[in-house]
Scaffold this motif. Structure first.
Motif, PDB file in Angstrom:
ATOM      1  N   SER A  44       0.818  -1.222   0.000  1.00  0.00           N
ATOM      2  CA  SER A  44       0.000   0.000   0.000  1.00  0.00           C
ATOM      3  C   SER A  44       0.845   1.263   0.000  1.00  0.00           C
ATOM      4  O   SER A  44       0.386   2.315  -0.450  1.00  0.00           O
ATOM      5  N   ALA A  45       2.082   1.184   0.495  1.00  0.00           N
ATOM      6  CA  ALA A  45       2.936   2.373   0.523  1.00  0.00           C
ATOM      7  C   ALA A  45       3.276   2.869  -0.876  1.00  0.00           C
ATOM      8  O   ALA A  45       3.638   4.041  -1.058  1.00  0.00           O
ATOM      9  N   LEU A  46       3.154   2.005  -1.870  1.00  0.00           N
ATOM     10  CA  LEU A  46       3.514   2.375  -3.240  1.00  0.00           C
ATOM     11  C   LEU A  46       2.316   2.878  -4.047  1.00  0.00           C
ATOM     12  O   LEU A  46       2.460   3.205  -5.225  1.00  0.00           O
ATOM     13  N   GLY A  47       1.143   2.936  -3.421  1.00  0.00           N
ATOM     14  CA  GLY A  47      -0.043   3.397  -4.144  1.00  0.00           C
ATOM     15  C   GLY A  47      -0.365   2.478  -5.302  1.00  0.00           C
ATOM     16  O   GLY A  47      -0.297   1.254  -5.192  1.00  0.00           O
ATOM     17  N   ALA A  48      -0.670   3.076  -6.462  1.00  0.00           N
ATOM     18  CA  ALA A  48      -1.050   2.279  -7.622  1.00  0.00           C
ATOM     19  C   ALA A  48       0.088   1.395  -8.107  1.00  0.00           C
ATOM     20  O   ALA A  48      -0.135   0.340  -8.706  1.00  0.00           O
ATOM     21  N   ARG A  49       1.334   1.792  -7.830  1.00  0.00           N
ATOM     22  CA  ARG A  49       2.479   0.994  -8.287  1.00  0.00           C
ATOM     23  C   ARG A  49       2.653  -0.277  -7.467  1.00  0.00           C
ATOM     24  O   ARG A  49       3.399  -1.170  -7.855  1.00  0.00           O
ATOM     25  N   GLY A  50       1.958  -0.367  -6.349  1.00  0.00           N
ATOM     26  CA  GLY A  50       2.059  -1.543  -5.503  1.00  0.00           C
ATOM     27  C   GLY A  50       0.885  -2.492  -5.649  1.00  0.00           C
ATOM     28  O   GLY A  50       0.651  -3.326  -4.763  1.00  0.00           O
ATOM     29  N   GLN A  51       0.157  -2.387  -6.748  1.00  0.00           N
ATOM     30  CA  GLN A  51      -1.031  -3.207  -6.962  1.00  0.00           C
ATOM     31  C   GLN A  51      -0.764  -4.320  -7.967  1.00  0.00           C
ATOM     32  O   GLN A  51       0.165  -4.251  -8.776  1.00  0.00           O
ATOM     33  N   ALA A  52      -1.599  -5.357  -7.908  1.00  0.00           N
ATOM     34  CA  ALA A  52      -1.508  -6.472  -8.846  1.00  0.00           C
ATOM     35  C   ALA A  52      -2.908  -7.015  -9.090  1.00  0.00           C
ATOM     36  O   ALA A  52      -3.842  -6.728  -8.338  1.00  0.00           O
ATOM     37  N   ALA A  53      -3.051  -7.797 -10.159  1.00  0.00           N
ATOM     38  CA  ALA A  53      -4.339  -8.381 -10.524  1.00  0.00           C
ATOM     39  C   ALA A  53      -4.289  -9.888 -10.328  1.00  0.00           C
ATOM     40  O   ALA A  53      -3.291 -10.541 -10.656  1.00  0.00           O
ATOM     41  N   PHE A  54      -5.388 -10.426  -9.815  1.00  0.00           N
ATOM     42  CA  PHE A  54      -5.484 -11.843  -9.495  1.00  0.00           C
ATOM     43  C   PHE A  54      -6.755 -12.432 -10.109  1.00  0.00           C
ATOM     44  O   PHE A  54      -7.800 -11.785 -10.109  1.00  0.00           O
ATOM     45  N   VAL A  55      -6.647 -13.664 -10.586  1.00  0.00           N
ATOM     46  CA  VAL A  55      -7.822 -14.408 -11.012  1.00  0.00           C
ATOM     47  C   VAL A  55      -8.361 -15.183  -9.818  1.00  0.00           C
ATOM     48  O   VAL A  55      -7.613 -15.909  -9.155  1.00  0.00           O
TER      49      VAL A  55
END
Length: 415
Positions: A180-191
């Motif tokens: 969460s500290a990276l904002g959008a750069r710390g996100q990923a997508a999962f099936v």
């Protein structure tokens, strides 16, 4: 294709006529019923699957058009038939796009067919991004993904809001925060595979429009998925997170003028999907205009068809002019995306902004042309009016589109 073309080719014309025929013969006659029932139109989805319109092969063929126009042509024609049913058919493409953009070839082969099911037993899929506290601000997602190395699993917890096909989908594609500290750069997508414990859909939201399309919240409580369900794979994610931690956001990424490309890259990703949404809104506007034209030509008042009154004729002329102009904005943006041209002025947002607002204007004007008849449910312009409004709200509100355009043309972080 070396330059932007103002005409469609034979393949695109065949696609247009095919989708138009389905919209006029199957979708439009069923539109009022499924709008009134506020239920997913499974019989229409099955028919679309049977003829090959609903499925990965047709979607891949449209996406494979090097001009970028086929997907926009199909959406305009289908949503001209009915927006609620149109969304029930094209909502799955959002999840497919999420898998296609981030997944490995093996993940594409495994999950994309499951998004659609087959002609005998079609399925729908859901793309889960928005949250109660994070709509347009995707950097503020609170849904978390935690790695459980002992079990080689990812654990998802959180809530998604306003999800098309949420809960009734087989495959859910969920965007969550890993750091969460990276904002959008710390996100990923999962099936999240069909039947995974812990994923629950809320009740269907009763909406103003698009009533045939299922929309609901999605709740994730200790949802465990295999490590292979991380789109792109863990090695790629770890490398991306490491780079993000080493390189703070500076320059244009934080809104300064010049320098940096991160904000431009993110903008390009969103811009690619906006012409398709714009084409849907254009289909609604065109349907309303055509119905108003036909009604005005047949309605006699004071001894002559009302279309012969200048006030009516000029209003219809203005709408037709806007419809053709917006279609050119959509085709330009779609062509730019397909040919890798940079969206230096947020051309995708331009198309979505104008199309969404045109849909509202056109349907309102159609009601005005019909007068009291237009306010009743005996005529479809009342339904079109309700369906149109969402196009100034979802996929970025009109205000967000103007913000994106303003930032693109000024190079500054307009707030």
């Amino acid at each position: 294709m070396s330059g932007f073309c103002l005409d469609i080719n034979d393949d695109q014309r065949t696609l247009r006529d095919w989708v138009r025929g389905f919209a006029e013969e199957v979708v439009r006659p069923a539109a009022a019923e499924w709008d009134e029932r506020e239920e997913t139109p499974w019989p229409v989805i099955r028919e679309a699957a049977r003829i090959g319109l609903y499925g990965f092969e047709s979607l891949a063929s449209m996406h494979g058009d090097p001009t970028g126009l086929s997907l926009q042509i199909a959406n305009e024609e289908l949503f001209r038939g009915d927006a609620g049913i149109g969304m029930s058919l094209f909502g799955t493409s959002l999840a497919v796009a999420g898998i296609f953009s981030a997944g490995t070839p093996e993940q594409l082969g495994e999950w994309i067919p499951q998004c659609f099911g087959d002609a005998d037993d079609p399925a729908v899929a859901a793309f889960c991004v928005s949250e109660p506290g994070a709509g347009s601000d995707v950097s503020s997602l609170r849904t978390r993904a935690r790695w459980d190395g002992a079990r080689d699993e990812w654990v998802l917890d959180g809530q998604k809001a306003w999800i098309t096909n949420g809960g009734i989908a087989g495959v859910h594609v969920v965007v969550a925060s890993v750091d969460s500290a990276l904002g959008a750069r710390g996100q990923a997508a999962f099936v999240v595979p069909p039947g995974t414990p812990g994923l629950v859909g809320g009740p269907k939201i009763r909406k103003l429009g698009l009533r045939a399309s299922h929309t609901a919240d999605v709740f994730l409580d200790d949802v465990r998925v295999p490590g292979s369900c991380l789109l792109g794979g863990k090695e790629k994610l770890d490398a991306r997170l490491a780079r993000a931690r080493e390189r703070p956001r500076v320059g244009a990424a934080e809104g300064g003028k010049g320098g940096g490309t991160r904000r431009q890259d993110a903008m390009a990703t969103f811009e690619l999907s906006r012409p398709t949404v714009a084409a849907q809104a254009l289909g609604i506007a065109r349907a309303a205009h055509e119905y108003a034209m036909e009604y005005a030509d047949g309605r006699v008042a004071f001894g002559r068809p009302v279309i012969e009154n200048q006030a009516i004729a000029f209003a219809l002329a203005d709408l037709r002019t806007e419809i053709d102009a917006v279609r050119l904005l959509i085709w330009r943006a779609a062509w730019m995306g397909a040919t890798g041209k940079p969206f230096d002025a947020a051309q995708g947002s331009m198309s979505k902004l104008r199309a969404g607002e045109l849909a509202v204007t056109a349907t309102e004007k159609a009601i005005q042309v019909l007068g009291g008849a237009g306010y009743s449910r005996e005529h479809p312009v009342e339904r079109m009016y309700r369906d149109a409004k969402i196009y100034t709200i979802f996929e970025g509100t009109s205000e967000i589109q103007r913000l994106v355009i303003a930032r693109a043309i000024t190079g500054r972080h307009i707030r």
